[in-house]
Design a protein around this motif. Sequence first.
Motif, PDB file in Angstrom:
ATOM      1  N   VAL A  21      37.829  44.648  34.945  1.00 49.69           N
ATOM      2  CA  VAL A  21      37.159  45.464  35.965  1.00 49.69           C
ATOM      3  C   VAL A  21      35.725  45.769  35.545  1.00 49.69           C
ATOM      4  CG1 VAL A  21      37.143  47.734  37.100  1.00 49.69           C
ATOM      5  CG2 VAL A  21      39.294  46.469  36.855  1.00 49.69           C
ATOM      6  N   LEU A  24      33.292  42.888  36.181  1.00 46.39           N
ATOM      7  CA  LEU A  24      32.976  42.481  37.550  1.00 46.39           C
ATOM      8  C   LEU A  24      31.508  42.769  37.858  1.00 46.39           C
ATOM      9  CD1 LEU A  24      36.128  43.810  39.480  1.00 46.39           C
ATOM     10  CD2 LEU A  24      35.543  41.419  39.029  1.00 46.39           C
ATOM     11  N   ARG A  28      31.004  45.229  43.245  1.00 44.59           N
ATOM     12  CA  ARG A  28      32.358  44.722  43.509  1.00 44.59           C
ATOM     13  C   ARG A  28      33.400  45.833  43.402  1.00 44.59           C
ATOM     14  NH1 ARG A  28      32.848  39.133  42.918  1.00 44.59           N
ATOM     15  NH2 ARG A  28      30.922  38.178  43.660  1.00 44.59           N
ATOM     16  N   ALA A  30      35.362  47.007  45.691  1.00 39.74           N
ATOM     17  CA  ALA A  30      36.602  46.666  46.396  1.00 39.74           C
ATOM     18  C   ALA A  30      37.528  45.850  45.495  1.00 39.74           C
ATOM     19  CB  ALA A  30      36.285  45.889  47.674  1.00 39.74           C
ATOM     20  N   GLN A  31      36.958  44.861  44.800  1.00 35.22           N
ATOM     21  CA  GLN A  31      37.765  44.059  43.887  1.00 35.22           C
ATOM     22  C   GLN A  31      38.258  44.887  42.706  1.00 35.22           C
ATOM     23  OE1 GLN A  31      34.942  43.195  45.270  1.00 35.22           O
ATOM     24  NE2 GLN A  31      34.840  40.998  45.754  1.00 35.22           N
ATOM     25  N   LYS A  33      39.103  48.012  42.730  1.00 35.37           N
ATOM     26  CA  LYS A  33      40.264  48.789  43.171  1.00 35.37           C
ATOM     27  C   LYS A  33      41.529  47.933  43.180  1.00 35.37           C
ATOM     28  CE  LYS A  33      37.347  51.469  46.326  1.00 35.37           C
ATOM     29  NZ  LYS A  33      37.053  51.741  47.749  1.00 35.37           N
ATOM     30  N   VAL A  34      41.392  46.719  43.714  1.00 36.05           N
ATOM     31  CA  VAL A  34      42.559  45.846  43.817  1.00 36.05           C
ATOM     32  C   VAL A  34      43.090  45.481  42.434  1.00 36.05           C
ATOM     33  CG1 VAL A  34      43.352  43.573  44.578  1.00 36.05           C
ATOM     34  CG2 VAL A  34      41.850  44.935  46.064  1.00 36.05           C
ATOM     35  N   VAL A  35      42.179  45.127  41.521  1.00 32.87           N
ATOM     36  CA  VAL A  35      42.599  44.780  40.163  1.00 32.87           C
ATOM     37  C   VAL A  35      43.258  45.980  39.484  1.00 32.87           C
ATOM     38  CG1 VAL A  35      41.796  44.102  37.869  1.00 32.87           C
ATOM     39  CG2 VAL A  35      40.855  42.987  39.902  1.00 32.87           C
ATOM     40  N   LYS A 115      33.296  51.406  40.271  1.00 35.44           N
ATOM     41  CA  LYS A 115      33.851  50.342  39.437  1.00 35.44           C
ATOM     42  C   LYS A 115      34.145  50.828  38.025  1.00 35.44           C
ATOM     43  CE  LYS A 115      31.114  46.993  38.055  1.00 35.44           C
ATOM     44  NZ  LYS A 115      31.227  46.836  36.585  1.00 35.44           N
TER      45      LYS A 115
END
Length: 519
Positions: A21, A24, A28, A30-31, A33-35, A115
Motif C-alpha cells: 500500500v 502505490l 491511488r 481507492a486501490q 483501500k481495496v488492498v 493511502k
Amino acid sequence: MSDFPWLLTMIAVPAVGGAVVAALPRGRDAQAKVVALAVSLVVLVLAVLATVAFDVGGERFQLATSVSWIPAFGVDFALGVDGIALVMLLLIGVLVPVVVVASWRDTGPGGRPMKAYFAWLLVLEAMMVGVFVATDVFLFYVFFEAMLVPMYFIIGSFGGPRRQYAAVKFFLYSLLGGLVMLASVIGLYVVSNSQLGEGTFAFDALRQLEIDPGVQKLLFLGFFIAFAIKAPLVPFHTWLPDSGAEAPIGGGVLLVGVLDKVGTFGFIRYCLPLFPDAARDFAPYVLVLAVLGIGYAALLAMGQSDLKRLVTYTSIAHFGFIALGVFAFTTEGGTGAVLYMVNHGISTGLLFLVVGMLIARGGSRQIGDYGGVATKAPLLAGVLLVAGLASLALPGTNSFVSEFLVLIGSFPTWPVATVLATVGIVLAALYVLLMVQRTMHGPARGLVLEKPGAFRDLGRRELVVVAPLIALVIGLGVYPQPLLALIDPAVAATMVDVGSDPAGTEPVTAEPTSEQGAD
C-alpha cells in the motif's frame, strides 16, 4: 494442518500488505483501500483457520515457530499461542477489516490522502499479532515498542485538532513504560544466566526459574509499570483520554479495542507466571488501583461533554474490572478477565464507531450539540443503545458474562474489593444512559435543527460496519462457550504457575485439565 506456520504468516501478510500500500503511486487511495481490506480479510481467515488447528486439550503453547535470531544472546524469533493469545488474534482479525470499511470515505486533515493511513493500519496489525504470539520475552519487547510507531503516525497525521500533542503524549508515556520493562527483561536474562549457565529469553525456561523474592519484586515492578501504563490503570491513565479523543475513529477503535489489551494481557501472561510471589505481595496494591480506577473513571465519564473522551473513560473503568479478575488468582476471575478483554474490544469498538458516525454527521464531539437524533436517524439511535447496553454489561450482551465471571471469581479471595467494584456497575448505567438520552431522545435541538439534512440514517456501508459487532455482542452474550473453551485451560495453567487452585484457596500440584473451567 498444525505444521503450517500460521502465526508467522499472520505477521508477514499485513506487513507485506502495508509495504504494498505504501508503494502505490500518489493518488491511488481507492486501490489502497481495496488492498487493505483484502489483506485484513486474509488475516481474519488465517485467525479462524489457526483456531481450527488449535487443539484445546493439547499442549499449552501450540502452532509454534522458532528460528534462531540473535544466538549470542539467546534470542529466538519464537512464536506460539495458548487460548488467551488465540482469542486476541480473533479479536484483531474481526476489528481490522471493520475499521478499514468504517474508514472507507474518511479524508485526512486538510483533505490529506489516506493511502498512508491504510498502510499504517496494516503495519499496526502485524505488530499487534506479533506482540500476542511472541514466546520469547525479548521478541515480545520488540513488538511491544514497535506498535508505538504506526499508532503514533495514525494519531499524529490523521487525528483531530490536537493530534500532535496527543501523539507525542501517547508515544512518550508508552516509551517510558517500555524502557522500564527493558530493565526487567535484562534482569531476567542475568538471572537465567546465573541459574542455567546461559542466558535465555524463552518464556517456558524463564517461568521455571527460582528467583530471589527481593529480586522478583523489582523485576515484577518493571513489567507491571509498563503494562499499567499501556492498559492503562489509574494513575497511569492520563495519556488515553487525549489520544483516544484525538485519534481518527478507526485508530481509536484499535487503540481502546486492542492496543490497550496488551497491558492486561501482559499482567496474566508475564507478571503472574514469571513473578508469582511478587504478584501475590503486590496484589492488594494493584486491586486498590483497580477499584479506584473503576469509580474514578466512571465519575469522570459522567462529567464529560466530549463524546470520544467519554468513551475513553469508560474503557479505563473497564480495565479496572479486568485487573481485578487477573489479580484474583482464580480460574473464574482470570477467565472472566480474558473474556472481558475480548468483549470490551467488541462492545467499546462498536460504541466508538457509532459515536464516530454521529460526529461525522454533526461535525462536533460535544454532547450538548446533539439532541433528538432518533427522530432523524432511528437506526443510528438503536445501534448506539445496543453499544451502550453492552458497555454497561446488560444481561444478554457479551460483556455481562465477562463481568459476572470476574465478580464471582474475585469474591472468594478479595470480597471487599469485589463489593466496591460493583458500584462501578451502577455508575456505568448512569453515564451510558445519560449519554444516550441527551444525544438521541427528546425534541430535536442543536445541530439536529441546524443541519437537518446531515442526520441521515445508517447507510449500507455503515450497516456492514456495525452488523458483525452487533452479532458478536448478542451471540457471545447468549453463548460464550466457544471462547471459554479456548480460554479456560490456559488460565488454569497460569493459576498452577501462581500456585493457586481454581477457587484460589490452596496450592495446586497437579497439572490442569481441559475440563477445568469457569463453570
